[in-house]
Design a protein around this motif. Structure first.
Motif, PDB file in Angstrom:
ATOM      1  N   VAL A   1       3.892  33.283  48.958  1.00  0.00           N
ATOM      2  CA  VAL A   1       2.187  32.866  48.758  1.00  0.00           C
ATOM      3  C   VAL A   1       1.831  33.671  47.437  1.00  0.00           C
ATOM      4  O   VAL A   1       2.111  35.207  47.499  1.00  0.00           O
ATOM      5  N   GLU A   2       0.961  33.240  46.649  1.00  0.00           N
ATOM      6  CA  GLU A   2       0.539  33.825  45.669  1.00  0.00           C
ATOM      7  C   GLU A   2      -1.236  33.939  46.037  1.00  0.00           C
ATOM      8  O   GLU A   2      -1.679  32.951  46.433  1.00  0.00           O
ATOM      9  N   LEU A   3      -1.555  35.442  46.010  1.00  0.00           N
ATOM     10  CA  LEU A   3      -2.931  35.402  46.284  1.00  0.00           C
ATOM     11  C   LEU A   3      -4.096  35.193  45.210  1.00  0.00           C
ATOM     12  O   LEU A   3      -4.020  35.893  44.279  1.00  0.00           O
ATOM     13  N   LEU A   4      -5.149  34.432  45.278  1.00  0.00           N
ATOM     14  CA  LEU A   4      -6.099  34.383  44.135  1.00  0.00           C
ATOM     15  C   LEU A   4      -7.246  35.418  44.292  1.00  0.00           C
ATOM     16  O   LEU A   4      -7.725  35.400  45.446  1.00  0.00           O
ATOM     17  N   ALA A   5      -6.940  36.156  43.467  1.00  0.00           N
ATOM     18  CA  ALA A   5      -7.992  37.422  43.625  1.00  0.00           C
ATOM     19  C   ALA A   5      -9.295  37.101  42.914  1.00  0.00           C
ATOM     20  O   ALA A   5      -9.497  37.599  41.781  1.00  0.00           O
ATOM     21  N   ASP A   6     -10.050  36.332  43.494  1.00  0.00           N
ATOM     22  CA  ASP A   6     -11.297  35.769  42.902  1.00  0.00           C
ATOM     23  C   ASP A   6     -11.995  34.813  43.881  1.00  0.00           C
ATOM     24  O   ASP A   6     -11.315  34.499  45.048  1.00  0.00           O
ATOM     25  N   SER A   7     -13.031  34.531  43.754  1.00  0.00           N
ATOM     26  CA  SER A   7     -13.720  33.495  44.620  1.00  0.00           C
ATOM     27  C   SER A   7     -12.865  32.277  44.673  1.00  0.00           C
ATOM     28  O   SER A   7     -12.640  31.784  43.494  1.00  0.00           O
TER      29      SER A   7
ATOM     30  N   ALA B   1      -7.534  44.604  42.175  1.00  0.00           N
ATOM     31  CA  ALA B   1      -6.248  43.819  42.326  1.00  0.00           C
ATOM     32  C   ALA B   1      -4.943  44.520  42.666  1.00  0.00           C
ATOM     33  O   ALA B   1      -4.194  44.319  43.415  1.00  0.00           O
ATOM     34  N   ILE B   2      -4.659  45.609  41.882  1.00  0.00           N
ATOM     35  CA  ILE B   2      -3.567  46.373  42.090  1.00  0.00           C
ATOM     36  C   ILE B   2      -3.342  46.860  43.410  1.00  0.00           C
ATOM     37  O   ILE B   2      -2.311  46.913  44.103  1.00  0.00           O
ATOM     38  N   ASP B   3      -4.483  47.346  43.943  1.00  0.00           N
ATOM     39  CA  ASP B   3      -4.587  48.092  45.175  1.00  0.00           C
ATOM     40  C   ASP B   3      -4.339  46.881  46.324  1.00  0.00           C
ATOM     41  O   ASP B   3      -3.688  47.291  47.176  1.00  0.00           O
ATOM     42  N   LEU B   4      -5.011  45.837  46.116  1.00  0.00           N
ATOM     43  CA  LEU B   4      -4.444  44.609  47.137  1.00  0.00           C
ATOM     44  C   LEU B   4      -2.985  44.498  47.070  1.00  0.00           C
ATOM     45  O   LEU B   4      -2.417  44.279  48.213  1.00  0.00           O
ATOM     46  N   ALA B   5      -2.422  44.182  45.909  1.00  0.00           N
ATOM     47  CA  ALA B   5      -1.041  44.091  45.748  1.00  0.00           C
ATOM     48  C   ALA B   5      -0.279  44.929  46.603  1.00  0.00           C
ATOM     49  O   ALA B   5       0.765  44.945  47.217  1.00  0.00           O
ATOM     50  N   GLY B   6      -0.677  46.276  46.312  1.00  0.00           N
ATOM     51  CA  GLY B   6       0.020  47.577  46.885  1.00  0.00           C
ATOM     52  C   GLY B   6      -0.282  47.213  48.641  1.00  0.00           C
ATOM     53  O   GLY B   6       0.872  47.394  49.364  1.00  0.00           O
ATOM     54  N   ALA B   7      -1.223  46.796  49.066  1.00  0.00           N
ATOM     55  CA  ALA B   7      -1.433  46.698  50.507  1.00  0.00           C
ATOM     56  C   ALA B   7      -0.611  45.632  51.332  1.00  0.00           C
ATOM     57  O   ALA B   7      -0.554  45.716  52.376  1.00  0.00           O
TER      58      ALA B   7
ATOM     59  N   SER C   1       0.672  54.604  39.610  1.00  0.00           N
ATOM     60  CA  SER C   1       0.312  55.373  40.825  1.00  0.00           C
ATOM     61  C   SER C   1       0.605  54.618  42.152  1.00  0.00           C
ATOM     62  O   SER C   1       1.122  55.041  43.339  1.00  0.00           O
ATOM     63  N   VAL C   2       0.452  53.331  41.995  1.00  0.00           N
ATOM     64  CA  VAL C   2       0.469  52.406  43.345  1.00  0.00           C
ATOM     65  C   VAL C   2       1.993  51.754  43.283  1.00  0.00           C
ATOM     66  O   VAL C   2       2.247  51.502  44.486  1.00  0.00           O
ATOM     67  N   GLY C   3       2.756  51.752  42.415  1.00  0.00           N
ATOM     68  CA  GLY C   3       4.080  51.129  42.537  1.00  0.00           C
ATOM     69  C   GLY C   3       3.974  49.583  42.122  1.00  0.00           C
ATOM     70  O   GLY C   3       4.821  48.929  42.841  1.00  0.00           O
ATOM     71  N   VAL C   4       2.955  49.269  41.449  1.00  0.00           N
ATOM     72  CA  VAL C   4       2.911  47.563  41.014  1.00  0.00           C
ATOM     73  C   VAL C   4       3.083  47.413  39.821  1.00  0.00           C
ATOM     74  O   VAL C   4       2.610  47.951  38.942  1.00  0.00           O
ATOM     75  N   ASP C   5       3.760  46.278  39.501  1.00  0.00           N
ATOM     76  CA  ASP C   5       3.967  45.997  37.940  1.00  0.00           C
ATOM     77  C   ASP C   5       2.620  45.189  37.490  1.00  0.00           C
ATOM     78  O   ASP C   5       1.921  44.412  38.372  1.00  0.00           O
ATOM     79  N   VAL C   6       2.612  44.883  36.375  1.00  0.00           N
ATOM     80  CA  VAL C   6       1.202  43.990  35.815  1.00  0.00           C
ATOM     81  C   VAL C   6       1.844  43.312  34.761  1.00  0.00           C
ATOM     82  O   VAL C   6       2.731  43.455  33.819  1.00  0.00           O
TER      83      VAL C   6
END
Length: 283
Positions: free
Chosen positions: A31-37, A107-113, A152-157
């Protein structure tokens, strides 16, 4: 082997956790998460929201393919079409640009979580009075700030190119990656965007080999130079056999995520039909 995921941005009439459950029920692997309203607008997405999301993901057994931070429309009550990507990481306003950089870091923090490998972000459109040369300098500054946090989080952009944006095609995104020269920066490759620009999506995939953080899938009527309207695979003219062959040829083993936000009134039907159309290529 490529796996299929579905973006929650088709389920904007449902809560984020309900969207995740429905996508799991259809048999997707991710699943891809929409990081928006109305799902995860990050300034308002608190620890309780994150915990509920993590519990739902764990219960369903889905992997998170990507966190989609292309838009931040939750900042507006009624945004005009021209502000679809605003605030952007190339905004001429330092305040707006900083706000979007901070948003992308969240959004990167959410991805890490949630264990997502990447976050995707679009550059946005150059604004009147902000020529492309200046916007590119602003883009570079924003990206280095974002990528420091991603490291620092270990997530790609993944930069998602799109016609009419500052970065709108394969050549431009690869040039950007070369200039930025950061391991965490890649391409979130939307095959429909490549087609609408006039490129062969399969060739775009091959050109981006080794740099793809994620793939967005949808059909386009007219194929190359077609109309930019996301359709269920099989309802347009894209050659998905060639697209998935190209992904196999380059050894891509991540997710191909269906992005069908154009079906808010019938997301379950879109999810079912898309899976029926594409699962043969992932068997």
């Amino acid at each position: 082997m490529v796996r299929l995921a579905f973006s929650t941005n088709a389920y904007t009439r449902f809560t984020l956790t309900d969207a995740v459950r429905r996508i799991a029920d259809h048999g997707y692997d991710g699943v891809e998460l929409l990081a928006d309203s109305p799902h995860a607008f990050l300034p308002e997405f608190d620890e309780d929201d994150r915990t509920r999301l993590q519990e739902t993901i764990e219960t369903t057994g889905l992997s998170v393919s990507n966190v989609n931070a292309n838009t931040a429309m939750g900042y507006y009550d009624d945004a005009p079409d021209t502000s679809f990507f605003a605030p952007t990481i190339i905004s001429d306003s330092e305040t707006e640009r900083s706000r979007r950089v901070t948003y992308t870091k969240r959004a990167i923090d959410l991805a890490g979580a949630v264990g997502a490998p990447a976050v995707c972000v679009a550059t946005g459109r150059p604004e009147p009075g902000n020529p492309p040369e200046q916007a590119r300098e602003q883009l570079m500054n924003s990206l280095h700030d974002i990528l420091d946090h991603a490291d620092s989080v270990g997530v790609d952009v993944g930069i998602e190119f799109e016609p009419e944006l500052l970065i709108e095609c394969t050549e431009e995104v690869l040039e950007l990656l070369d200039v930025v020269n950061r391991d965490a920066l890649g391409v979130n490759l939307d095959v429909g965007h490549a087609a609408v620009y006039g490129e062969d999506p399969a060739e775009s995939i091959r050109q981006c080999a080794g740099h793809i953080t994620g793939v967005h899938i949808e059909d386009i009527v007219g194929g190359r130079r077609g109309k930019h309207y996301h359709r269920i695979p099989g309802d347009g003219d894209l050659n998905f056999e060639a697209i998935f062959r190209a992904l196999d040829d380059i050894g891509y083993d991540g997710f191909a995520t269906l992005e069908l936000y154009t079906y808010p009134d019938a997301p379950d039907r879109a999810a079912r039909r898309a899976l029926d159309a594409l699962e043969r290529y992932t068997a």
